[in-house]
Design a protein around this motif. Structure first.
Motif, PDB file in Angstrom:
ATOM      1  N   PRO A 120       0.844  -1.196   0.000  1.00  0.00           N
ATOM      2  CA  PRO A 120       0.000   0.000   0.000  1.00  0.00           C
ATOM      3  C   PRO A 120       0.883   1.250   0.000  1.00  0.00           C
ATOM      4  O   PRO A 120       1.838   1.336   0.778  1.00  0.00           O
ATOM      5  CB  PRO A 120      -0.787  -0.131   1.313  1.00  0.00           C
ATOM      6  CG  PRO A 120      -0.735  -1.593   1.650  1.00  0.00           C
ATOM      7  CD  PRO A 120       0.583  -2.078   1.146  1.00  0.00           C
ATOM      8  N   TYR A 121       0.588   2.210  -0.861  1.00  0.00           N
ATOM      9  CA  TYR A 121       1.442   3.383  -1.004  1.00  0.00           C
ATOM     10  C   TYR A 121       1.618   4.151   0.307  1.00  0.00           C
ATOM     11  O   TYR A 121       2.680   4.700   0.576  1.00  0.00           O
ATOM     12  CB  TYR A 121       0.854   4.338  -2.049  1.00  0.00           C
ATOM     13  CG  TYR A 121       1.028   3.891  -3.485  1.00  0.00           C
ATOM     14  CD1 TYR A 121       1.952   2.909  -3.830  1.00  0.00           C
ATOM     15  CD2 TYR A 121       0.258   4.456  -4.496  1.00  0.00           C
ATOM     16  CE1 TYR A 121       2.106   2.504  -5.137  1.00  0.00           C
ATOM     17  CE2 TYR A 121       0.407   4.066  -5.823  1.00  0.00           C
ATOM     18  CZ  TYR A 121       1.339   3.082  -6.136  1.00  0.00           C
ATOM     19  OH  TYR A 121       1.491   2.686  -7.431  1.00  0.00           O
ATOM     20  N   ASN A 122       0.568   4.180   1.123  1.00  0.00           N
ATOM     21  CA  ASN A 122       0.618   5.053   2.298  1.00  0.00           C
ATOM     22  C   ASN A 122       1.471   4.511   3.441  1.00  0.00           C
ATOM     23  O   ASN A 122       1.761   5.238   4.392  1.00  0.00           O
ATOM     24  CB  ASN A 122      -0.798   5.358   2.804  1.00  0.00           C
ATOM     25  CG  ASN A 122      -1.603   4.111   3.087  1.00  0.00           C
ATOM     26  OD1 ASN A 122      -1.150   2.987   2.874  1.00  0.00           O
ATOM     27  ND2 ASN A 122      -2.826   4.294   3.570  1.00  0.00           N
ATOM     28  N   VAL A 123       1.889   3.237   3.382  1.00  0.00           N
ATOM     29  CA  VAL A 123       2.732   2.685   4.453  1.00  0.00           C
ATOM     30  C   VAL A 123       3.957   1.954   3.911  1.00  0.00           C
ATOM     31  O   VAL A 123       4.679   1.303   4.673  1.00  0.00           O
ATOM     32  CB  VAL A 123       1.924   1.721   5.366  1.00  0.00           C
ATOM     33  CG1 VAL A 123       0.877   2.482   6.160  1.00  0.00           C
ATOM     34  CG2 VAL A 123       1.294   0.592   4.562  1.00  0.00           C
ATOM     35  N   GLY A 124       4.214   2.066   2.614  1.00  0.00           N
ATOM     36  CA  GLY A 124       5.312   1.313   2.010  1.00  0.00           C
ATOM     37  C   GLY A 124       6.661   1.625   2.621  1.00  0.00           C
ATOM     38  O   GLY A 124       7.439   0.715   2.969  1.00  0.00           O
ATOM     39  N   THR A 125       6.988   2.908   2.777  1.00  0.00           N
ATOM     40  CA  THR A 125       8.290   3.286   3.332  1.00  0.00           C
ATOM     41  C   THR A 125       8.410   2.853   4.784  1.00  0.00           C
ATOM     42  O   THR A 125       9.458   2.335   5.203  1.00  0.00           O
ATOM     43  CB  THR A 125       8.495   4.805   3.221  1.00  0.00           C
ATOM     44  OG1 THR A 125       8.415   5.192   1.844  1.00  0.00           O
ATOM     45  CG2 THR A 125       9.856   5.214   3.767  1.00  0.00           C
ATOM     46  N   ALA A 126       7.360   3.036   5.563  1.00  0.00           N
ATOM     47  CA  ALA A 126       7.393   2.637   6.973  1.00  0.00           C
ATOM     48  C   ALA A 126       7.607   1.136   7.119  1.00  0.00           C
ATOM     49  O   ALA A 126       8.363   0.683   7.998  1.00  0.00           O
ATOM     50  CB  ALA A 126       6.099   3.054   7.664  1.00  0.00           C
TER      51      ALA A 126
END
Length: 290
Positions: A120-126
């Motif tokens: 999911p784009y909104n949590v990918g980096t985390a």
């Protein structure tokens, strides 16, 4: 797998659509998901964890592969019944309903395991930072991000995209961008293109103390990336820290390579070394006299 309805038919049958709040964009083309799985493999019987499977396009390709167990972590309960339809009774498929940011992966699988996900784009980096810096590190990671994030992971010093994410990722793994996907490949189409990054953990990755120091140094350096390191790293030692690491205090974060940041991280650990007992005693004596 050939007897299953198409992904679109399953979505229609269950009355499901993507939720913007979950950052959902479905990859329904099985030719594309099979290519991603080929890039991620071979798995040689090892377990694979997939985060955010949604309707299961990537899951179907994983179940067709040489993966052992396939463990799905899905936050959206609407998709659990749909994903359960992929279970053929062999025991290979496990579905975990929960937030991947809070899941303990070491409790899901035993031994070496792969991570293969359209994140999911909104949590990918985390999620990536969690896997790179946490106690559990997979055998390999093949992950889809929005293109901008993927480019930040593989960026080199001097690149516009070079920053903290590149340094942390490349300190822990060898990272390669292996596939680009246009927005039109997804349902619904996002506003940005996507890309797949393949990461293989390095044999010489930093131990935990050094990695934590690297996180602190890069957070300070790139937090004020237009300033010279003597200013951006002032709270960690500034010019003295740079000189201890053999780095020019006049340099900026964007030109320092991975080895340079590792030297800065090691020097910062030395700078935080506890005061020797004799020095503590002398300091107390000075206070009493004053």
């Amino acid at each position: 797998m050939t007897a299953l309805p198409t992904l679109r038919e399953q979505l229609d049958a269950h009355g499901l659509a993507a939720k913007k709040s979950f950052g959902q964009h479905f990859l329904l083309d099985l030719n594309v998901t099979r290519k991603i799985v080929r890039l991620a493999g071979p798995f040689e019987g090892r377990a694979v964890i997939e985060v955010g499977p949604g309707p299961g396009g990537l899951t179907r390709a994983l179940l067709e592969s040489d993966a052992g167990r396939v463990v799905l972590v899905e936050k959206d309960p609407r998709f659990v019944p749909l994903l359960a339809e992929l279970d053929d009774g062999s025991g290979r498929l496990t579905i975990v309903e929960g937030d991947a940011l809070n899941v303990r992966e070491d409790r899901l699988v035993e031994g070496p395991a792969h991570l293969v996900s359209n994140l999911p784009y909104n949590v990918g980096t985390a999620l990536l930072i969690k896997w790179l810096t946490g106690p559990w590190l997979p055998h390999a990671l093949t992950l889809m991000f929005q293109k901008e994030v993927a480019e930040r992971i593989v960026a080199a010093p001097g690149d516009d995209a070079y920053g903290r994410l590149a340094v942390i990722s490349q300190a822990v793994c060898e990272a390669r961008l292996v596939m680009h996907l246009p927005a039109a490949a997804f349902t619904p189409p996002p506003k940005v293109a996507s890309a797949v990054v393949h990461l293989i953990p390095r044999a010489d990755r930093p131990e935990r103390t050094l990695l934590k120091a690297l996180e602190r140094v890069t957070a300070a350096a790139f937090g004020q990336r237009r300033k010279m390191l003597r200013s951006s790293l002032k709270q960690l030692g500034g010019a003295d820290l740079c000189e201890s690491a053999g780095i020019s205090p006049e340099d900026r974060a964007e030109v320092i390579d991975l080895d340079g940041f590792l030297r800065l991280a090691r020097a910062s650990i030395g700078a935080e070394a506890p005061t020797k007992p004799a020095e503590v005693g002398a300091a107390l004596t000075r206070r009493k006299r004053s």
